[in-house]
Design a protein around this motif. Sequence first.
Motif: not given
Length: 428
Positions: A348-364, A404-414
């Motif tokens: 759960y904590e990893l999923y919440e972190l990966r949501k934030d990481l995806l948002e940062l990756a999108e902006e970057n 792309l890695t951030a999207i996959f990691n989020l899918i994996q956690s979910k």
Amino acid sequence: MNKYKLLVLILFCAVSLSAQKKLSLEQAIEIGLEKNYSLQVVRQSEKIADLNNTWGNAGQYPKLEFNFRSNNTKDYNETDDFRQNILSPSVDLSWTLFDGFSVRIRKDKFNDLAALSKGNTIVAVESQIELIILAYYKTLMEQQRLDVNRSIKALSEDRYENEKIASELGTKGSYELLLAKNAFLEDKAKYLTQQVIYNNSVRDLNFLLGVEESTQYIFTDDFMTSLADFRLADLLDKMLANNNNLKNRYMQEAVQKRDIELARSNFYPRISLATGVQGNKFLKKPDVAPKIDTKSHNLYANLSLNYLIFNGNSNRRALQIAKIEEEISKIETADLKHSLTNILAQNYELYELRKDLLELAEENKLATEMNLQISKEKYEAGSINSFNYRDVQISYQNASLARLTAIFNLIQSKTSLIRMTGGILSEF
């Protein structure tokens, strides 16, 4: 000649596309659940458990046998040699009327084992669905990584061609040309390597689906997942109620209780019935005296009671061992529950972190993409040198791959959270 080459290339691409199959995630799961080898083995094991789950296997019914014996004798003696033949056909029925309720207990245990086998099948199906989901999205990720590398290679190739033209015109020296060539060759090597990685990901997906490894697809699902607002308390309640690994542990506890009941049944008396009909044919042929030929048959019905008084405390030890094994089973259930709770909190904590990481990756990624467009214009206008432009290219490439890695990691956690809470079968 160029026209013919172009026509052949178009025809080749058309044939290649027609040979590819469209594949959605839903279709991939359907194919995998039908053809995967591991699932086929698990389903066969479930059939065995169903076949064992009968009253006959539990000992409810009598045993009926046909027996036939033939005894032949040739006797040599001083008075009169003879040959003797005795034929004894019989039909025998034996039936255990009472053995400490063990028949009912065994049938209940077979019911529990059949349910446990079905639970194992469900767990295997859940695991397979999760593997297919991750393999499908990993293939999409590698495909998009390939697209990123292709676009970077195209930029490097354009830069290399421009540098060759500039070198031929004498406006630039050979040093910039060599830098552009090295960058192009490096990006081409990355593209070719990524092509192999993508092909291997398709092969891995085909293996999970149980189809030929050379099968190619046009993937129809998007490489993205919807964001969910999970609450840890809700996830924990769902996991404790619906997790199928936990349900199987409870079923294994039930099986252990049946073993205790079976061990207790050994302390009861045993009542058996034996009945049947037996025929006898006696034939004796002396060498001198007349032969003797007789036939007879008899019916019998015997009732027996057996009660074990002492066998070195073997039954008592078996009961004690069964109770200890039940305690072990309860400890293993508590351990699994604790482990799942711990893993759930981490995921759960990893999923919440990966949501934030995806948002940062999108902006970057958006920032580096805009920077690449501006830098390309500046490089073509001569405002920045090749070193700066190359740095911007690499930044854009890294940001795109990181997204792309951030999207996959989020899918994996979910997917992991959904499976742990018992929802993967209903979700997919």
